[in-house]
Design a protein around this motif. Structure first.
Motif, PDB file in Angstrom:
ATOM      1  N   LEU A 100       8.281   3.569  -6.010  1.00 58.09           N
ATOM      2  CA  LEU A 100       7.176   4.314  -5.401  1.00 58.09           C
ATOM      3  C   LEU A 100       5.849   4.061  -6.129  1.00 58.09           C
ATOM      4  O   LEU A 100       4.783   4.291  -5.576  1.00 58.09           O
ATOM      5  N   PHE A 101       5.943   3.624  -7.384  1.00 54.53           N
ATOM      6  CA  PHE A 101       4.733   3.375  -8.158  1.00 54.53           C
ATOM      7  C   PHE A 101       4.028   2.085  -7.758  1.00 54.53           C
ATOM      8  O   PHE A 101       2.849   1.902  -8.077  1.00 54.53           O
ATOM      9  N   VAL A 102       4.749   1.177  -7.098  1.00 54.02           N
ATOM     10  CA  VAL A 102       4.155  -0.126  -6.766  1.00 54.02           C
ATOM     11  C   VAL A 102       2.892   0.034  -5.912  1.00 54.02           C
ATOM     12  O   VAL A 102       1.820  -0.485  -6.291  1.00 54.02           O
ATOM     13  N   PRO A 103       2.946   0.777  -4.767  1.00 52.42           N
ATOM     14  CA  PRO A 103       1.697   0.915  -3.991  1.00 52.42           C
ATOM     15  C   PRO A 103       0.610   1.695  -4.734  1.00 52.42           C
ATOM     16  O   PRO A 103      -0.574   1.365  -4.606  1.00 52.42           O
ATOM     17  N   VAL A 104       1.033   2.684  -5.528  1.00 52.29           N
ATOM     18  CA  VAL A 104       0.048   3.481  -6.277  1.00 52.29           C
ATOM     19  C   VAL A 104      -0.718   2.583  -7.250  1.00 52.29           C
ATOM     20  O   VAL A 104      -1.960   2.589  -7.301  1.00 52.29           O
ATOM     21  N   LEU A 105       0.049   1.787  -7.996  1.00 53.40           N
ATOM     22  CA  LEU A 105      -0.583   0.926  -8.997  1.00 53.40           C
ATOM     23  C   LEU A 105      -1.429  -0.152  -8.327  1.00 53.40           C
ATOM     24  O   LEU A 105      -2.517  -0.512  -8.833  1.00 53.40           O
ATOM     25  N   ALA A 106      -0.960  -0.672  -7.194  1.00 52.92           N
ATOM     26  CA  ALA A 106      -1.740  -1.693  -6.476  1.00 52.92           C
ATOM     27  C   ALA A 106      -3.080  -1.101  -6.023  1.00 52.92           C
ATOM     28  O   ALA A 106      -4.132  -1.752  -6.149  1.00 52.92           O
ATOM     29  N   PHE A 107      -3.038   0.132  -5.511  1.00 51.72           N
ATOM     30  CA  PHE A 107      -4.287   0.776  -5.077  1.00 51.72           C
ATOM     31  C   PHE A 107      -5.225   1.000  -6.260  1.00 51.72           C
ATOM     32  O   PHE A 107      -6.422   0.688  -6.184  1.00 51.72           O
ATOM     33  N   VAL A 108      -4.683   1.527  -7.362  1.00 52.75           N
ATOM     34  CA  VAL A 108      -5.508   1.801  -8.558  1.00 52.75           C
ATOM     35  C   VAL A 108      -6.129   0.504  -9.074  1.00 52.75           C
ATOM     36  O   VAL A 108      -7.314   0.454  -9.443  1.00 52.75           O
ATOM     37  N   LEU A 109      -5.328  -0.553  -9.048  1.00 56.42           N
ATOM     38  CA  LEU A 109      -5.799  -1.856  -9.540  1.00 56.42           C
ATOM     39  C   LEU A 109      -6.960  -2.378  -8.691  1.00 56.42           C
ATOM     40  O   LEU A 109      -7.999  -2.806  -9.218  1.00 56.42           O
ATOM     41  N   ALA A 110      -6.776  -2.330  -7.363  1.00 54.75           N
ATOM     42  CA  ALA A 110      -7.808  -2.862  -6.466  1.00 54.75           C
ATOM     43  C   ALA A 110      -9.102  -2.054  -6.600  1.00 54.75           C
ATOM     44  O   ALA A 110     -10.202  -2.624  -6.726  1.00 54.75           O
ATOM     45  N   ALA A 111      -8.974  -0.723  -6.597  1.00 54.44           N
ATOM     46  CA  ALA A 111     -10.175   0.116  -6.682  1.00 54.44           C
ATOM     47  C   ALA A 111     -10.846  -0.034  -8.052  1.00 54.44           C
ATOM     48  O   ALA A 111     -12.084  -0.072  -8.143  1.00 54.44           O
ATOM     49  N   SER A 112     -10.028  -0.128  -9.113  1.00 55.65           N
ATOM     50  CA  SER A 112     -10.592  -0.288 -10.462  1.00 55.65           C
ATOM     51  C   SER A 112     -11.363  -1.597 -10.546  1.00 55.65           C
ATOM     52  O   SER A 112     -12.448  -1.654 -11.140  1.00 55.65           O
ATOM     53  N   PHE A 113     -10.796  -2.645  -9.963  1.00 57.78           N
ATOM     54  CA  PHE A 113     -11.467  -3.940  -9.998  1.00 57.78           C
ATOM     55  C   PHE A 113     -12.831  -3.847  -9.314  1.00 57.78           C
ATOM     56  O   PHE A 113     -13.829  -4.380  -9.801  1.00 57.78           O
ATOM     57  N   HIS A 114     -12.849  -3.150  -8.191  1.00 58.90           N
ATOM     58  CA  HIS A 114     -14.105  -2.992  -7.441  1.00 58.90           C
ATOM     59  C   HIS A 114     -15.179  -2.326  -8.308  1.00 58.90           C
ATOM     60  O   HIS A 114     -16.323  -2.782  -8.354  1.00 58.90           O
ATOM     61  N   TYR A 115     -14.805  -1.248  -8.992  1.00 54.05           N
ATOM     62  CA  TYR A 115     -15.796  -0.511  -9.788  1.00 54.05           C
ATOM     63  C   TYR A 115     -16.118  -1.207 -11.102  1.00 54.05           C
ATOM     64  O   TYR A 115     -17.276  -1.252 -11.526  1.00 54.05           O
ATOM     65  N   LEU A 116     -15.082  -1.742 -11.767  1.00 49.35           N
ATOM     66  CA  LEU A 116     -15.302  -2.286 -13.118  1.00 49.35           C
ATOM     67  C   LEU A 116     -16.078  -3.593 -13.102  1.00 49.35           C
ATOM     68  O   LEU A 116     -16.660  -3.978 -14.119  1.00 49.35           O
TER      69      LEU A 116
END
Lengths: 275, 172
Positions: B42-58
């Motif tokens: 269940l963590f796979v989609p959560v982490l993928a979302f966090v990664l994509a959004a973090s990349f956008h902001y960082l």
């Protein structure tokens, strides 16, 4: 078994064949899962490597999108290498676990094959004589050799008696039963690589990429490299190396983050366990 | 295997009971492993979302506006929550758990507890940053992200200790 009626023997053989077929299906399932995970790692690793090679030459430290991509790919590559190494290590050790909990130990399998071959080459001795010597020895003497003067407690005697009853119910010789107990003990102390480990391995490259991003934020934010100037400069190659290390040694990196959090906010102790 | 016929001998009955108990514990641990494995999936989609959004902001040099700062801080907090949750879930997968740690179902509190605490830690750090600077100014997203990450890791230590799995080795 040899004295059992024919219909009972046929039933037992059918049951055995069904169990073997099911186990073969589970082994096939595990093999496919391992191959698929290796393929996934190779694809992710190759993708990260290609991205690194494409980005590395043209990346300047002021181009944040490229630097962030580089560190993300570096973290993913490091974690992929780590995950692949874990799978290879398990392959080398040869300890697997089927979905139904059956442990498969390659060394045990090899020793079992060697035992079968040995028994095939050396014909069995007179079973009657072995049976008699088996019966002469009491279970207490057999299971606690070398302690002639020591008296066993009631509990220990009961355990021995229970084990003896189980052995008889299973129809095993004492040596076979000892091997079975050893295999059981071995299984109770260990875990094998199974399809239940796959989600964690799938997660590892993502986690590595996230930690690579954290390393990037640490560099750009000035937390990892102290600089007196307002616009600190850093080497993208150095950042890539740190990101790859963060992905490869994720537990160490997370522990270091935890220590850094303690340094910033002060150390908190975990609350005591609830009664 | 059941030993119904040993009732007349208490010690023997106890030994048989211990044997059966060991089998039940073994099976329960395998069930726990399966549940933990599903939880990790269940963590796979959560982490993928966090990664994509973090990349956008960082990958931006600066962020401005309340919502952007709050977004960056919550993402940092969520990543911290994911890390803490993984640190607590992995021992359940790879070490022998002591029977009191068996849950028999999907460990939702190990999934949601650290995630919510992490997000709360991120929100708190965003609140502190915004109020200290007294206004909508430009923030470095990398700094906000790391502060939120550290805050979420610290906050997650306040979770009850019962959320930490006790392994057989730790018990010894």
């Amino acid at each position: 078994m040899s004295g059992a009626p024919i219909y009972l023997r046929r039933q037992l053989e059918e049951d055995r064949a069904a169990v073997l077929a099911r186990r073969r299906a589970l082994e096939r399932q595990l093999a496919i899962a391992v191959l698929a995970s290796c393929l996934y790692f190779v694809l992710v690793g190759a993708g990260a490597l290609v991205a690194i090679l494409l980005l590395l030459d043209h990346t300047r430290s002021d181009d944040l999108v490229r630097v962030a991509s580089l560190s993300l790919a570096g973290g993913a590559l490091g974690a992929t290498v780590r995950a692949l190494w874990e799978v290879m290590d398990t392959l080398e050790r040869g300890r697997w676990e089927l979905a139904d909990g059956t442990l498969i130990s390659r060394p045990l399998r090899r020793s079992s094959q060697a035992r079968q071959e040995y028994l095939r080459e050396h014909p069995a001795r007179e079973d009657q004589q072995l049976e008699r010597s088996d019966q002469q020895a009491s279970p207490e003497e057999d299971l606690a050799p070398g302690l002639p003067g020591q008296r066993l407690s009631k509990q220990e005697l009961a355990e021995i008696e229970a084990a003896e009853q189980e052995r008889v119910a299973l129809g095993l010789t004492r040596a076979e039963y000892e091997l079975l107990r050893k295999a059981e003990e071995d299984a109770a102390q260990s875990w094998g690589y199974s399809i239940y480990d796959l989600p964690l391995l799938i997660l590892l490259p993502l986690l590595g990429a996230a930690l690579g991003l954290v390393a990037f934020a640490g560099f750009v934010g000035g937390f990892l490299v102290a600089s007196g100037s307002s616009s600190p400069s850093y080497s993208p190659t150095g950042l890539l190396f740190i990101a790859a290390l963060a992905g490869m040694f994720a537990p160490n990196f997370i522990a270091a983050l935890s220590r850094a959090a303690d340094a910033i906010f002060g150390k908190t102790s975990e609350p005591p366990p609830r009664a | 295997m059941k030993f119904y016929y040993e009732l007349h001998e208490p010690e023997l009955m106890q030994a048989c009971y211990d044997l059966e108990r060991r089998q039940v514990i073994e099976q329960s641990w395998r069930d726990e492993r399966r549940q933990t494995s599903i939880a990790l999936l269940l963590f796979v989609p959560v982490l993928a979302f966090v990664l994509a959004a973090s990349f956008h902001y960082l990958s931006a040099r600066q962020v401005s506006g309340y919502w952007s700062v709050v977004g960056v801080a919550v993402l940092g907090g969520l990543l911290g929550g994911v890390l803490v949750s993984l640190r607590r879930l992995v021992p359940r997968l790879r070490s022998r758990l002591a029977p009191p740690s068996f849950t028999g179902s999907l460990p939702w509190w190990l999934l949601l507890g650290p995630l919510l605490t992490g997000a709360a830690g991120g929100l708190a750090s965003a609140f502190v940053l915004i109020t200290q600077k007294s206004g909508v100014e430009d923030f470095r997203p990398q700094t906000v992200y790391l502060i939120a990450l550290a805050a979420s890791i610290v906050c997650s230590r306040l979770l009850p200790r019962s959320m930490v799995a006790t392994t057989i080795e730790a018990e010894r």
